[in-house]
Design an enzyme around this catalytic site. Structure first.
Site, PDB file in Angstrom:
ATOM      1  NE  ARG A  84      -1.128   4.806   5.966  1.00  0.00           N
ATOM      2  CZ  ARG A  84      -2.177   4.467   5.233  1.00  0.00           C
ATOM      3  NH1 ARG A  84      -3.308   5.124   5.380  1.00  0.00           N
ATOM      4  NH2 ARG A  84      -2.122   3.478   4.368  1.00  0.00           N
ATOM      5  NE  ARG A  93      -2.608   0.247   7.219  1.00  0.00           N
ATOM      6  CZ  ARG A  93      -3.310   0.262   6.081  1.00  0.00           C
ATOM      7  NH1 ARG A  93      -4.522   0.727   6.042  1.00  0.00           N
ATOM      8  NH2 ARG A  93      -2.778  -0.238   5.001  1.00  0.00           N
ATOM      9  CG  ASP A  96      -6.586   3.287   5.710  1.00  0.00           C
ATOM     10  OD1 ASP A  96      -6.246   4.067   4.803  1.00  0.00           O
ATOM     11  OD2 ASP A  96      -7.297   2.273   5.519  1.00  0.00           O
ATOM     12  CG  ASP A  98      -9.674   3.568   3.196  1.00  0.00           C
ATOM     13  OD1 ASP A  98      -8.678   4.251   2.880  1.00  0.00           O
ATOM     14  OD2 ASP A  98      -9.601   2.374   3.511  1.00  0.00           O
TER      15      ASP A  98
END
Ligand code: X6L
Ligand code: MG
Ligand code: MG
Length: 176
Positions: A84, A93, A96, A98
Site C-alpha cells: 500500500r 490501492r 485497504d 478498514d
C-alpha cells in the site's frame, strides 16, 4: 478477553483476489487475531474518486485479543506489507483494510473512529458485512443492515457478487 471485530477489505490494483487472500492469511497469522468468517467477494464500482478501476471488496469477521489501537496497527502494517502506497486520496490501492466495528464499542480518537464513520452509507461495505453479520441491529446505530440498504437501491447495481475466496485451502490457517 476476546471480542469480535469486523474489517472491510478493498483492492483495485494488481492481482486483487490474490491480495485479498494474502491479507486474510496475514491478519490470521498475527498474534491475537483469528479470522472466523469471511464474506463473499464483490466487484464494486469505485465511489468517491470514480476515475479508477473497479474494486474487489469483502468483509472479514475476526476474534481478537488486541485493543482497537493494536488492531488498527496490525491492519496498517498488513497494508504496508502488501505494498500500500498512499498517494491520491481515495485513489487506487493494492489493499485497504478498514476497521468497521469493534465489539459494541464507540471509539473517537484522532487515530481511529469506530464504527467506521461512513460504513452505513456504503453499499460496498454493507453488502459484504451482511454476509458475516447475524441479522441483529448494528451496535451504536441500533438499526439493521437492511435498514441502511433499503434506500440505496440505486447503489446496489454497483456491487456485484464476484466470487468466494477459499483461503483455508489456499493458504492454511490455524498455524499450518
Ligand atoms: C461524495 C463524496 C460521495 C465522497 C462519496 C465515498 C469518498 C467513499 C470516499 C464520497 C466517498 C469513499 C473504495 C471505493 C474508496 C472501495 C469502492 C471511500 C474511500 N474506497 N470504492 N472508493 N470500494 N467501490 O473500497 O470509500 S476511497
Ligand atoms: Mg476504505
Ligand atoms: Mg483505509
Amino acid at each position: 478477553m476476546t471480542v469480535m471485530a469486523y474489517l472491510a477489505l478493498g483492492s483495485n490494483m494488481g492481482d486483487r483476489e490474490q491480495t485479498l487472500r494474502e491479507a486474510i492469511r496475514r491478519l490470521h497469522g498475527r498474534p491475537g487475531i483469528r479470522v472466523v468468517r469471511i464474506s463473499h467477494v464483490y466487484e464494486t464500482d469505485p465511489v468517491g474518486y470514480v476515475d479508477q478501476a473497479a474494486f474487489l471488496n469483502m468483509v472479514v469477521a475476526v476474534e481478537t485479543e488486541l485493543s482497537p489501537d493494536q488492531l488498527l496497527e496490525a491492519a496498517l502494517s498488513v497494508e504496508k506489507e502488501l505494498g500500500r502506497v498512499r498517494t491520491i486520496r481515495w485513489g487506487p490501492r493494492t489493499i485497504d483494510i478498514d476497521l468497521l466495528l469493534y465489539s459494541d464499542d464507540t471509539i473517537q480518537t484522532e487515530q481511529l473512529m469506530i464504527p467506521h464513520p461512513a460504513m452505513t452509507e456504503r453499499a460496498f461495505v454493507l453488502i459484504p458485512l451482511r454476509d458475516v453479520w447475524e441479522g441483529r441491529a448494528l451496535p451504536v446505530y441500533n438499526q439493521t443492515i437492511d435498514h441502511f440498504l433499503m434506500p440505496m437501491a440505486e447503489d446496489l447495481k454497483g456491487v456485484r457478487k464476484w466470487g468466494t475466496i477459499n483461503w483455508e485451502i489456499a493458504s492454511g490457517p490455524s498455524g499450518s
